[in-house]
Design an enzyme around this catalytic site. Structure first.
Site, PDB file in Angstrom:
ATOM      1  N   LEU A  38      35.293  21.586  44.499  1.00  0.00           N
ATOM      2  CA  LEU A  38      34.157  22.487  44.669  1.00  0.00           C
ATOM      3  C   LEU A  38      34.014  23.393  43.451  1.00  0.00           C
ATOM      4  O   LEU A  38      34.926  23.523  42.637  1.00  0.00           O
ATOM      5  CB  LEU A  38      34.337  23.330  45.933  1.00  0.00           C
ATOM      6  CG  LEU A  38      34.440  22.580  47.270  1.00  0.00           C
ATOM      7  CD1 LEU A  38      34.663  23.569  48.412  1.00  0.00           C
ATOM      8  CD2 LEU A  38      33.195  21.751  47.529  1.00  0.00           C
ATOM      9  N   GLY A  39      32.861  24.042  43.329  1.00  0.00           N
ATOM     10  CA  GLY A  39      32.686  25.035  42.270  1.00  0.00           C
ATOM     11  C   GLY A  39      31.744  24.647  41.164  1.00  0.00           C
ATOM     12  O   GLY A  39      31.392  25.480  40.326  1.00  0.00           O
ATOM     13  N   HIS A 446      37.040  59.735  28.445  1.00  0.00           N
ATOM     14  CA  HIS A 446      37.514  59.658  27.055  1.00  0.00           C
ATOM     15  C   HIS A 446      39.018  59.408  27.048  1.00  0.00           C
ATOM     16  O   HIS A 446      39.749  60.035  27.798  1.00  0.00           O
ATOM     17  CB  HIS A 446      37.216  60.973  26.330  1.00  0.00           C
ATOM     18  CG  HIS A 446      37.807  61.040  24.947  1.00  0.00           C
ATOM     19  ND1 HIS A 446      37.247  60.368  23.885  1.00  0.00           N
ATOM     20  CD2 HIS A 446      38.926  61.672  24.484  1.00  0.00           C
ATOM     21  CE1 HIS A 446      37.976  60.603  22.800  1.00  0.00           C
ATOM     22  NE2 HIS A 446      39.003  61.381  23.143  1.00  0.00           N
TER      23      HIS A 446
END
EC number: 1.8.1.4
Length: 468
Positions: A38-39, A446
């Site tokens: 699958l995929g 930051h």
């Protein structure tokens, strides 16, 4: 005969997402996939394996070129084990595919292995590998059969030396000289993989720049960065011949002065885009129209000429992106359920996973000029960031384009470290129609790469970036 509310043909990022969303909405759902895995392309021979190789080759490149400056000393020579690298890639693919299987079971989706083709509007034949055919009935169907690598008509792919991206993911050796035909996403990503591992890489591109569909500033910066790493570029070159002579491949092209240029290498990667895959679908039996480019014709609801059949992903118009297909899969499921979802195609981001990465969303500067839109531009270089200097990733910039009158953000274009992740900030802002000033007033942690977005927004707002 099994009966379903929805049958999805194809299990890629569009198909499996559509199937899951249909199941979540209470529909009895079937997923049809011709391969045992699958995929689709993305998980098996596309997005996932290429990123695995990009990450592995990046580690090697860092070890060879950058560890020493970080105070990391490795005794002996750093070597590439290509077989192990490919093995790891396969492991990543298998884990991801297994995850899709788990999701199918979790959502009670019936998976059929075989080639799906329409018998009529509501019946689908599934031809199995053993030759047997099973038929299922579906009130609604979703075509999600994806795409396959395109080719030039005069090139004979032997899949050994003259290859596509599929074969490039499985090479048994590192090329000495890899000739890449096409300066788009796939060619550049796989080219960088093998360049890092020691190959000479030459990119031959028909257009006058690489990544030609993206903002010209990104193409210019990526070209500069990849040239610095050793990649060679031959833009405005029209390839007219690719021949194999034993273990050598000869590519002939004409430059913009109509002069013939010859390239010799041991491998040639043909990366000239992809084309919709509808072979064997028997779309005409269901009354589904295909256009002259092989794409399934759909309306705004992604409905085909057969009112109960929909199509998504690479088989319809638009950029061939996994995340576009997934969004369309969700949309179609919700349309079938009677909901009213929407997709803003202008806000589907595009990404190139080279290093530096490239990412963009919205309008390019070239598009705004062509449309006659008055805009402001704000740019900020990555090298001005403390985080970039700390990691050594100083190439790149962020560019924000906003409306001259309203300050609404119209496009964001990035190149640098981790911008593939960072582009989501721009998509979020644009989904809520934020102004450049809105972004400039947001607190950004930051030190981070994301600070470049704030600084570019400041530059677009009042031309007042703090750090440049």
């Amino acid at each position: 005969m099994s009966k379903y509310d929805v049958a999805v043909i194809g299990s890629g990022p569009g198909g499996y997402v559509a199937a899951i969303r249909c199941a979540q909405l209470g529909m009895k759902t079937a997923l049809i996939e011709k391969y045992s895995s699958l995929g689709g392309t993305c998980l098996n021979v596309g997005c996932i394996p290429s990123k695995a190789l990009l990450d592995s080759s990046h580690h090697y490149d860092d070890a060879v070129k950058h560890f020493e400056e970080h105070g990391i000393e490795i005794p002996g020579e750093v070597k590439v084990n290509l077989e192990k690298m490919i093995e790891r890639k396969l492991s990543v693919v298998n884990q991801t595919v297994d995850g899709i299987k788990f999701l199918m079971n979790k959502n009670n989706i019936d998976v059929f292995e075989g080639v799906g083709s329409f018998k009529d509007e509501t019946h689908i034949n599934i031809k199995k590998s053993d030759g047997e055919t099973e038929v299922l009935e579906a009130k609604n169907s979703i075509i999600a059969t994806g795409s396959k690598p395109a080719n030039l008509p005069f090139i004979k792919l032997d899949k050994e030396k003259i290859i596509t991206s599929t074969e490039a993911l499985e090479l048994k050796e590192i090329p000495e000289h890899l000739i890449v035909i096409g300066g788009g996403v796939i060619g550049l990503e796989l080219g960088q993989v093998y360049m890092r591992l020691g190959a000479k890489v030459s990119v031959v591109e028909y257009m006058d720049s690489i990544i030609p569909t993206m903002d010209a500033a990104l193409a210019k910066e990526l070209t500069r960065s990849l040239k610095k790493q050793g990649m060679k570029f031959y833009v405005s070159h029209q390839v007219n011949s690719v021949e194999r002579n034993g273990d050598e491949v000869v590519v002939k092209a004409k430059d913009k002065k109509d002069k013939e240029v010859e390239f010799k290498g041991d491998y040639c990667l043909v990366s000239v885009g992809r084309k919709p895959y509808t072979e064997g679908l028997n779309a005409e039996a269901a009354g589904v129209k295909i256009d002259d480019r092989g794409r399934v014709e759909v309306n705004a609801r992604l409905q085909t000429s057969a009112k109960n059949i929909y199509a998504i992903g690479d088989v319809i118009k638009g950029p061939m992106l996994a995340h576009k297909a997934s969004e369309e899969g969700t949309l179609v499921a919700e349309v079938i359920a009677g909901q009213k979802p929407h997709i803003d195609y202008n806000l589907i981001p595009g990404v190139v996973y080279t290093w530096p990465e490239v990412a963009a969303v919205g309008k390019t500067e070239e598009q705004l000029k062509e449309e006659g839109v008055k805009y402001k531009e704000g740019k900020f270089p990555m090298r001005a960031l403390g985080r970039s200097r700390a990691s050594g990733d100083i190439d790149g910039m962020v560019k924000i384009l906003s409306d001259e009158a309203t300050d609404e953000v119209l496009g964001v274009h990035m190149i640098g470290a981790r911008v593939a992740d960072l582009i989501a900030e721009a998509v979020t802002a644009m989904e809520f129609r934020a102004s450049a000033e809105d972004i400039s007033r947001m607190s950004h942690a930051h030190p981070t790469y994301a600070e470049a977005v704030k600084e570019a927004a400041l530059a677009a707002t009042d031309n007042r970036p703090i750090h440049s």
